[in-house]
Design a protein around this motif. Sequence first.
Motif, PDB file in Angstrom:
ATOM      1  N   ASN A   1       4.057   9.714 -10.066  1.00  0.00           N
ATOM      2  CA  ASN A   1       3.388   9.988 -11.337  1.00  0.00           C
ATOM      3  C   ASN A   1       2.615  11.295 -11.322  1.00  0.00           C
ATOM      4  OD1 ASN A   1       4.250   7.863 -13.033  1.00  0.00           O
ATOM      5  ND2 ASN A   1       2.908   6.458 -11.935  1.00  0.00           N
ATOM      6  N   ARG A   2       2.072  11.664 -10.180  1.00  0.00           N
ATOM      7  CA  ARG A   2       1.353  12.931 -10.058  1.00  0.00           C
ATOM      8  C   ARG A   2       2.300  14.115 -10.239  1.00  0.00           C
ATOM      9  NH1 ARG A   2      -1.379  11.405  -6.077  1.00  0.00           N
ATOM     10  NH2 ARG A   2      -0.017  12.066  -4.418  1.00  0.00           N
TER      11      ARG A   2
ATOM     12  N   SER B   1       0.828  -1.207   0.000  1.00  0.00           N
ATOM     13  CA  SER B   1       0.000   0.000   0.000  1.00  0.00           C
ATOM     14  C   SER B   1       0.862   1.256   0.000  1.00  0.00           C
ATOM     15  CB  SER B   1      -0.927   0.020   1.218  1.00  0.00           C
ATOM     16  OG  SER B   1      -1.830  -1.044   1.154  1.00  0.00           O
TER      17      SER B   1
ATOM     18  N   ARG C   1       2.348   1.736  -3.430  1.00  0.00           N
ATOM     19  CA  ARG C   1       1.337   2.261  -4.352  1.00  0.00           C
ATOM     20  C   ARG C   1       1.126   3.759  -4.138  1.00  0.00           C
ATOM     21  NH1 ARG C   1      -2.607  -2.950  -3.839  1.00  0.00           N
ATOM     22  NH2 ARG C   1      -1.582  -4.193  -5.454  1.00  0.00           N
ATOM     23  N   GLN C   2       1.142   4.195  -2.893  1.00  0.00           N
ATOM     24  CA  GLN C   2       1.019   5.630  -2.611  1.00  0.00           C
ATOM     25  C   GLN C   2       2.195   6.398  -3.209  1.00  0.00           C
ATOM     26  OE1 GLN C   2       0.729   6.063   1.634  1.00  0.00           O
ATOM     27  NE2 GLN C   2      -1.285   5.114   1.731  1.00  0.00           N
ATOM     28  N   ARG C   3       3.394   5.862  -3.040  1.00  0.00           N
ATOM     29  CA  ARG C   3       4.581   6.527  -3.585  1.00  0.00           C
ATOM     30  C   ARG C   3       4.567   6.514  -5.112  1.00  0.00           C
ATOM     31  NH1 ARG C   3       8.772   4.359   1.056  1.00  0.00           N
ATOM     32  NH2 ARG C   3       8.159   5.953   2.568  1.00  0.00           N
ATOM     33  N   TYR C   4       4.138   5.417  -5.709  1.00  0.00           N
ATOM     34  CA  TYR C   4       3.974   5.306  -7.155  1.00  0.00           C
ATOM     35  C   TYR C   4       3.051   6.429  -7.656  1.00  0.00           C
ATOM     36  CZ  TYR C   4       1.891   3.366 -11.458  1.00  0.00           C
ATOM     37  OH  TYR C   4       1.411   3.188 -12.725  1.00  0.00           O
ATOM     38  N   ASN C   5       1.895   6.569  -7.015  1.00  0.00           N
ATOM     39  CA  ASN C   5       0.943   7.616  -7.401  1.00  0.00           C
ATOM     40  C   ASN C   5       1.532   9.003  -7.202  1.00  0.00           C
ATOM     41  OD1 ASN C   5      -1.124   5.865  -8.230  1.00  0.00           O
ATOM     42  ND2 ASN C   5      -1.874   5.647  -6.139  1.00  0.00           N
ATOM     43  N   ASN C   6       2.249   9.190  -6.123  1.00  0.00           N
ATOM     44  CA  ASN C   6       2.892  10.475  -5.831  1.00  0.00           C
ATOM     45  C   ASN C   6       3.900  10.830  -6.925  1.00  0.00           C
ATOM     46  OD1 ASN C   6       3.844  12.778  -4.535  1.00  0.00           O
ATOM     47  ND2 ASN C   6       5.165  11.639  -3.152  1.00  0.00           N
TER      48      ASN C   6
ATOM     49  N   TYR D   1      10.527   2.549 -10.456  1.00  0.00           N
ATOM     50  CA  TYR D   1      10.205   3.630  -9.526  1.00  0.00           C
ATOM     51  C   TYR D   1      11.136   3.535  -8.319  1.00  0.00           C
ATOM     52  CZ  TYR D   1       6.055   4.345 -12.325  1.00  0.00           C
ATOM     53  OH  TYR D   1       5.205   4.604 -13.364  1.00  0.00           O
TER      54      TYR D   1
END
Length: 189
Positions: free
Chosen positions: A57-58, A47, A50-55, A109
């Motif tokens: 890419n954002r 989890s 996934r948060q860092r992945y989204n961060n 990543y």
Amino acid sequence: MNHSGDYFSMGEKALKSWYRAALCLLVINLFASLVSGQRVQPDERVSLIRQRYNNINRKLATYRKVKKNGLEIESETGGNMDAYLAGKEIRKIVFLLNSESSRWRIEFYYWTGNLIFAYTKKVQMNMKTMRPEYTEERRLYFADGKLIKLFVDKADVPLNDAKYDAEYKTEVENTVSLSNDLVDAVRAR
């Protein structure tokens, strides 16, 4: 004679028994879910990844982009890489390689200088028609330099399974090695 008092007393006793039984079932279910939940609940490390992945890419548009073309990987030439850096820290590397029979896209990543996630997509080409024949995807999650979760085409592969050792272990090692080579290429610029 007034029987309502007796009826109420019996109803109250039955209600208390029902509450006790319901409370016991609730406690048993809660305990069972806590015990089995350790296996069923998503891994907190996944989890967080996934948060860092989204961060990453954002914020991709805010990072400095470094391009390298014509990289040679395992005797295949023509690999192209885009690296995204936050200051001097690498956050993401996208590597594309087109071989004679397949097309590869691999995304790496990084967080605090460590590989945390890799996504690979291979499109195998039909050599007669030169059209895509099939696609394979992998999602690899890393913590403390070790693989903690592997998805192959959305199926979770147990890491302690003989199938992992036979089919995926070498592939994972090669993915990590490629990540290290690409990081070195970015730093050598």
